[in-house]
Design a protein around this motif. Structure first.
Motif, mmCIF file in Angstrom:
data_model
loop_
_atom_site.group_PDB
_atom_site.id
_atom_site.type_symbol
_atom_site.label_atom_id
_atom_site.label_comp_id
_atom_site.label_asym_id
_atom_site.label_seq_id
_atom_site.Cartn_x
_atom_site.Cartn_y
_atom_site.Cartn_z
ATOM 1 N N ARG A 50 0.833 -1.206 0.000
ATOM 2 C CA ARG A 50 0.000 0.000 0.000
ATOM 3 C C ARG A 50 0.867 1.254 0.000
ATOM 4 N NH1 ARG A 50 -2.402 -4.059 2.588
ATOM 5 N NH2 ARG A 50 -4.668 -4.369 2.369
ATOM 6 N N ASP A 79 -6.957 0.959 -0.066
ATOM 7 C CA ASP A 79 -8.003 -0.056 0.015
ATOM 8 C C ASP A 79 -9.326 0.464 -0.550
ATOM 9 O OD1 ASP A 79 -6.181 -1.715 1.309
ATOM 10 O OD2 ASP A 79 -6.760 -0.993 3.285
ATOM 11 N N VAL A 117 -8.995 0.657 -4.384
ATOM 12 C CA VAL A 117 -8.958 -0.687 -4.971
ATOM 13 C C VAL A 117 -10.364 -1.272 -4.994
ATOM 14 C CG1 VAL A 117 -8.219 -3.072 -4.588
ATOM 15 C CG2 VAL A 117 -6.550 -1.216 -4.468
ATOM 16 N N LYS A 118 -11.102 -1.114 -3.892
ATOM 17 C CA LYS A 118 -12.484 -1.598 -3.833
ATOM 18 C C LYS A 118 -13.325 -0.947 -4.929
ATOM 19 C CE LYS A 118 -16.470 -1.759 -0.669
ATOM 20 N NZ LYS A 118 -17.368 -0.822 -1.384
ATOM 21 N N ARG A 173 -12.276 -2.328 -8.387
ATOM 22 C CA ARG A 173 -12.802 -3.671 -8.613
ATOM 23 C C ARG A 173 -14.273 -3.624 -9.011
ATOM 24 N NH1 ARG A 173 -10.000 -6.389 -3.310
ATOM 25 N NH2 ARG A 173 -8.221 -7.410 -4.334
ATOM 26 N N GLU A 184 -5.629 -8.947 -7.121
ATOM 27 C CA GLU A 184 -5.601 -9.863 -5.989
ATOM 28 C C GLU A 184 -5.102 -9.163 -4.725
ATOM 29 O OE1 GLU A 184 -4.888 -14.317 -7.687
ATOM 30 O OE2 GLU A 184 -3.106 -13.136 -7.262
ATOM 31 N N THR A 185 -5.709 -9.510 -3.617
ATOM 32 C CA THR A 185 -5.204 -9.071 -2.320
ATOM 33 C C THR A 185 -4.208 -10.110 -1.821
ATOM 34 O OG1 THR A 185 -7.276 -7.944 -1.757
ATOM 35 C CG2 THR A 185 -5.797 -8.504 0.058
ATOM 36 N N ARG A 226 -2.386 -11.149 1.262
ATOM 37 C CA ARG A 226 -2.528 -10.896 2.696
ATOM 38 C C ARG A 226 -1.197 -10.529 3.341
ATOM 39 N NH1 ARG A 226 -5.740 -14.846 6.985
ATOM 40 N NH2 ARG A 226 -5.693 -13.389 8.752
ATOM 41 N N GLY A 232 -0.008 -6.630 0.259
ATOM 42 C CA GLY A 232 -0.542 -5.574 -0.602
ATOM 43 C C GLY A 232 -1.432 -6.131 -1.693
ATOM 44 N N TYR A 233 -1.195 -5.678 -2.925
ATOM 45 C CA TYR A 233 -2.040 -6.070 -4.050
ATOM 46 C C TYR A 233 -1.179 -6.496 -5.247
ATOM 47 C CZ TYR A 233 -5.814 -3.799 -1.479
ATOM 48 O OH TYR A 233 -6.727 -3.451 -0.522
#
Length: 231
Positions: A178, A198, A201-202, A205, A216-217, A219, A222-223
């Motif tokens: 991030r 976040d 990104v949401k 998407r 993809e997240t 965990r 990041g992304y």
């Protein structure tokens, strides 16, 4: 000749507005004050500012409503909005960012912090300034025309989401923290919270629909943008 940045202050409390305006003037900015939604809209219709300082709680339309409305305006949507509010909960911050604010500052705040955040949004630049088309699967981004399409069907993507998608598509199959996305997409500054990534990104998407799973997240890391997402 150097242009003085114009800052629109949308604030219904005169004492706060005057304090902000005095500090802006002393630091090389041109402040303009609007006390409510109606007067703010008049100022925007006359001359676009470089930054909007928008109070959350206003008489009539709230700052959230105004931010959402201005983000749908082709003329105003690229003007950075910095939300000013006494509401400091995470849910409130997310609501402000979701409404279209570029940054969020909780009252009471120091003039120094406010000036730093204004300078931060003013110096943001698109990190990937090169034009051309980048494509992954059925998803295509055209930097020259600022268009995104999926299977040749156009997709509406906001300006920040476009910059985010452009960076991810030009750097696929890598994990981006991030913090690194903030530096690369939003610019070299330190005040924007990582939660901002976040939220966008949401939103991205959701705009991409069935192609949203390509982001993809990872965990704890990041992304990642990939053409082969895991199920």
């Amino acid at each position: 000749m150097r242009t003085i940045p114009r800052i629109l202050i949308v604030e219904d409390e005169p004492a706060i507005a005057e304090l902000i305006a005095v500090n802006l003037r002393h630091n090389g900015f041109q402040p303009v004050w609007a006390i409510d939604a109606e007067s703010a809209q008049r100022e925007l219709d006359e001359i676009l500012p470089d930054v909007i300082l928008l109070d959350w709680m206003l008489p009539g339309e709230t700052g959230l409503v105004l931010a959402r409305m201005w983000r749908t305006s082709s003329r105003i949507k690229t003007v950075p909005i910095l939300m000013l509010t006494a509401r400091g909960d995470e849910s409130d911050r997310v609501a402000g960012l979701d409404a279209g604010a570029d940054d969020y500052i909780v009252k009471p705040f120091s003039p120094r912090e406010l000036l730093a955040r204004i300078r931060a949004v003013l110096r943001r630049r698109v990190p990937e300034s090169s034009g051309g088309i980048v494509k992954m699967g059925d998803l295509q981004l055209d930097a020259d025309t600022h268009r995104v399409s999926l299977a040749d069907k156009p997709i509406k993507v906001g300006p920040t989401e476009f910059k985010l998608l452009q960076y991810l598509m030009r750097h696929p199959e890598r994990v981006h923290s991030r913090g690194s996305l903030l530096d690369k997409v939003w610019g070299d500054h330190v005040y924007i919270e990582e939660r901002t990534v976040d939220v966008h990104v949401k939103r991205l998407r959701e705009s991409l629909g069935e192609a949203g799973h390509m982001i993809e997240t990872v965990r704890g890391a990041g992304y990642r943008f990939t053409s082969n997402p895991t199920v």
